[in-house]
Write a protein that holds these residues in place. Structure first.
Motif, PDB file in Angstrom:
ATOM      1  N   ILE A 231      -4.630   3.332 -13.213  1.00 39.74           N
ATOM      2  CA  ILE A 231      -5.657   4.167 -12.651  1.00 39.74           C
ATOM      3  C   ILE A 231      -5.336   4.509 -11.075  1.00 39.74           C
ATOM      4  CG2 ILE A 231      -8.088   4.423 -12.359  1.00 39.74           C
ATOM      5  CD1 ILE A 231      -8.568   2.766 -14.664  1.00 39.74           C
ATOM      6  N   VAL A 232      -5.208   3.645 -10.217  1.00 39.21           N
ATOM      7  CA  VAL A 232      -4.751   3.757  -8.808  1.00 39.21           C
ATOM      8  C   VAL A 232      -3.534   4.498  -8.625  1.00 39.21           C
ATOM      9  CG1 VAL A 232      -4.485   2.669  -6.490  1.00 39.21           C
ATOM     10  CG2 VAL A 232      -6.412   1.703  -8.219  1.00 39.21           C
ATOM     11  N   GLY A 233      -2.658   3.952  -9.412  1.00 40.09           N
ATOM     12  CA  GLY A 233      -1.190   4.832  -9.291  1.00 40.09           C
ATOM     13  C   GLY A 233      -1.294   6.154  -9.596  1.00 40.09           C
ATOM     14  N   GLU A 234      -2.190   6.660 -10.561  1.00 38.49           N
ATOM     15  CA  GLU A 234      -2.137   7.740 -11.220  1.00 38.49           C
ATOM     16  C   GLU A 234      -2.978   8.883 -10.212  1.00 38.49           C
ATOM     17  OE1 GLU A 234      -0.476   9.750 -13.571  1.00 38.49           O
ATOM     18  OE2 GLU A 234       0.631   7.918 -13.261  1.00 38.49           O
ATOM     19  N   ALA A 235      -3.767   8.311  -9.405  1.00 37.99           N
ATOM     20  CA  ALA A 235      -4.885   8.772  -8.407  1.00 37.99           C
ATOM     21  C   ALA A 235      -4.022   8.971  -7.034  1.00 37.99           C
ATOM     22  CB  ALA A 235      -6.004   8.018  -8.390  1.00 37.99           C
ATOM     23  N   GLY A 236      -2.912   8.430  -7.005  1.00 40.46           N
ATOM     24  CA  GLY A 236      -2.170   8.572  -5.929  1.00 40.46           C
ATOM     25  C   GLY A 236      -1.841   7.414  -4.771  1.00 40.46           C
ATOM     26  N   GLY A 237      -2.613   6.249  -5.274  1.00 28.90           N
ATOM     27  CA  GLY A 237      -2.364   5.003  -4.398  1.00 28.90           C
ATOM     28  C   GLY A 237      -1.583   4.222  -5.011  1.00 28.90           C
ATOM     29  N   ARG A 238      -1.695   2.592  -4.933  1.00 30.45           N
ATOM     30  CA  ARG A 238      -0.799   1.686  -5.478  1.00 30.45           C
ATOM     31  C   ARG A 238      -1.423   0.483  -5.087  1.00 30.45           C
ATOM     32  NH1 ARG A 238       3.793  -0.044  -1.157  1.00 30.45           N
ATOM     33  NH2 ARG A 238       2.904   0.918   0.833  1.00 30.45           N
ATOM     34  N   ILE A 239      -0.799  -0.757  -5.884  1.00 32.90           N
ATOM     35  CA  ILE A 239      -1.501  -1.914  -5.660  1.00 32.90           C
ATOM     36  C   ILE A 239      -0.099  -2.739  -5.645  1.00 32.90           C
ATOM     37  CG2 ILE A 239      -2.577  -3.877  -6.723  1.00 32.90           C
ATOM     38  CD1 ILE A 239      -4.067  -2.004  -8.654  1.00 32.90           C
ATOM     39  N   VAL A 240      -0.070  -3.611  -4.553  1.00 37.13           N
ATOM     40  CA  VAL A 240       1.017  -4.735  -4.130  1.00 37.13           C
ATOM     41  C   VAL A 240       0.750  -5.892  -3.781  1.00 37.13           C
ATOM     42  CG1 VAL A 240       2.661  -2.495  -3.123  1.00 37.13           C
ATOM     43  CG2 VAL A 240       0.739  -3.671  -1.885  1.00 37.13           C
ATOM     44  N   SER A 241       1.365  -6.826  -3.840  1.00 35.34           N
ATOM     45  CA  SER A 241       1.027  -8.145  -3.273  1.00 35.34           C
ATOM     46  C   SER A 241       0.698  -8.070  -1.730  1.00 35.34           C
ATOM     47  CB  SER A 241       2.045  -9.291  -3.595  1.00 35.34           C
ATOM     48  OG  SER A 241       3.049  -8.988  -2.641  1.00 35.34           O
ATOM     49  N   GLU A 242       0.173  -9.091  -1.472  1.00 36.33           N
ATOM     50  CA  GLU A 242       0.049  -9.072   0.225  1.00 36.33           C
ATOM     51  C   GLU A 242       1.186  -9.008   0.984  1.00 36.33           C
ATOM     52  OE1 GLU A 242      -2.937 -11.592   3.164  1.00 36.33           O
ATOM     53  OE2 GLU A 242      -2.104 -12.652   1.585  1.00 36.33           O
ATOM     54  N   SER A 243       2.406  -9.377   0.379  1.00 38.10           N
ATOM     55  CA  SER A 243       3.642  -9.367   1.095  1.00 38.10           C
ATOM     56  C   SER A 243       4.088  -7.971   0.772  1.00 38.10           C
ATOM     57  CB  SER A 243       4.774 -10.567   0.375  1.00 38.10           C
ATOM     58  OG  SER A 243       3.943 -11.646   0.679  1.00 38.10           O
ATOM     59  N   PHE A 244       3.666  -6.933   0.096  1.00 36.84           N
ATOM     60  CA  PHE A 244       4.059  -5.693  -0.198  1.00 36.84           C
ATOM     61  C   PHE A 244       5.151  -5.577  -1.132  1.00 36.84           C
ATOM     62  CE2 PHE A 244       1.341  -5.176   3.572  1.00 36.84           C
ATOM     63  CZ  PHE A 244       0.652  -3.742   3.400  1.00 36.84           C
TER      64      PHE A 244
END
Length: 281
Positions: A231-244
């Motif tokens: 959902i976030v990725g398709e909205a233009g964002g991303r999810i990553v670990s705290e180490s990116f």
């Protein structure tokens, strides 16, 4: 390469999963409003309720009817040995009630999560907020959408006029000590705190532009992020670990996540905002 037929098939599965999530949400909301549930403690001392188990049964049975050949991995289910599940080309991953603490605290900020993972990558995401009757869905490559009483609309992360200097809206937990998050961020960036409930609903806030970022410190499972990642990725964002680094799915025996960050506007220099990675070896 994804074919037209497989895109259409995924669309059908997404609609089916959304219907199941809403049915589970109706059941959860009924138990919630009547306070007709029992509360227990898991081995890790986190809470679980009979409503979690009832919703889990409804979702597992619904997905078995929708896709009989696709296994289901649930936070509230028994987990097969890694040697068995690592062979799965695809599987459903669910959290019947994301935000059980919010459910017990009667804040209304809890959600139902269903995701489809293919070859270790989430490809479908469904997050339903029962208390508000709001449904978020996404299919990889097909956009992210919000459905409520006003209809269906495509959602996007907020784009800042000045990504380097604008105030950032930080979604933050009502239950987690704020200093655990704030001490891992730069002190140079002005923040506006946006209190919210479960991880999944914070992710949806970022996907639709009501917040810009969220850092989760502490234990979570892959079921907490799989749907949100689509959902976030398709909205233009991303999810990553705290180490990116990217999050992984079904690639280790342990189904736990590292600390992770949900990010909105890609033009923001996020590695200068979330700075704990600089101290990590």
């Amino acid at each position: 390469m994804t074919t037209t037929n497989s895109i259409e098939q995924l669309q059908g599965w997404l609609q089916g999963a959304a219907d199941i999530a809403m049915r589970a949400g109706d059941l959860i909301l009924e138990l919630y409003e009547e306070q007709a549930y029992e509360t227990y403690e898991k081995d890790d001392e986190s809470p679980v309720t009979s409503a979690d188990f009832a919703a889990n049964r409804l979702i597992v049975d619904g997905l078995a009817a929708l896709t009989p050949d696709i296994p289901v991995l649930s936070e509230e289910g028994s987990h097969l040995a890694f040697e068995e599940r690592r062979k799965w080309p695809r599987y459903w991953m669910i959290d019947p009630i994301d935000g059980t603490q919010e459910f017990i605290a009667r804040s209304g900020d809890f959600g139902v999560i269903i995701a489809l993972v293919e070859y270790n990558q989430p490809v479908l995401g469904v997050i339903y907020w029962p208390a508000g009757d709001v449904l978020y869905t996404a299919q990889r490559g097909q956009g992210a959408f919000r459905r409520d009483v006003h209809g269906i609309q495509r959602i996007q992360v907020r784009r800042l006029a000045d990504p380097l200097n604008d105030v950032l809206h930080l979604a933050i937990s009502r239950r987690q000590p704020r200093e655990r998050v704030l001490q891992r961020m730069t002190s140079d960036r002005e923040l506006q705190l946006v209190p919210a409930g479960s991880c999944s609903l914070k992710a949806c806030m970022i996907a639709e532009g009501r917040a810009d970022c969220f850092l989760r410190v502490g234990p979570t499972g892959e079921w907490d992020t799989a749907a949100a990642e689509v959902i976030v990725g398709e909205a233009g964002g991303r999810i990553v670990s705290e180490s990116f680094t990217p999050l992984t799915y079904n690639q280790e025996a342990n189904l736990g996540n590292p600390n992770f960050i949900i990010l909105g506007d890609p033009e923001v220099p996020w590695q200068h905002v979330f700075t704990h990675h600089r101290n990590a070896d």
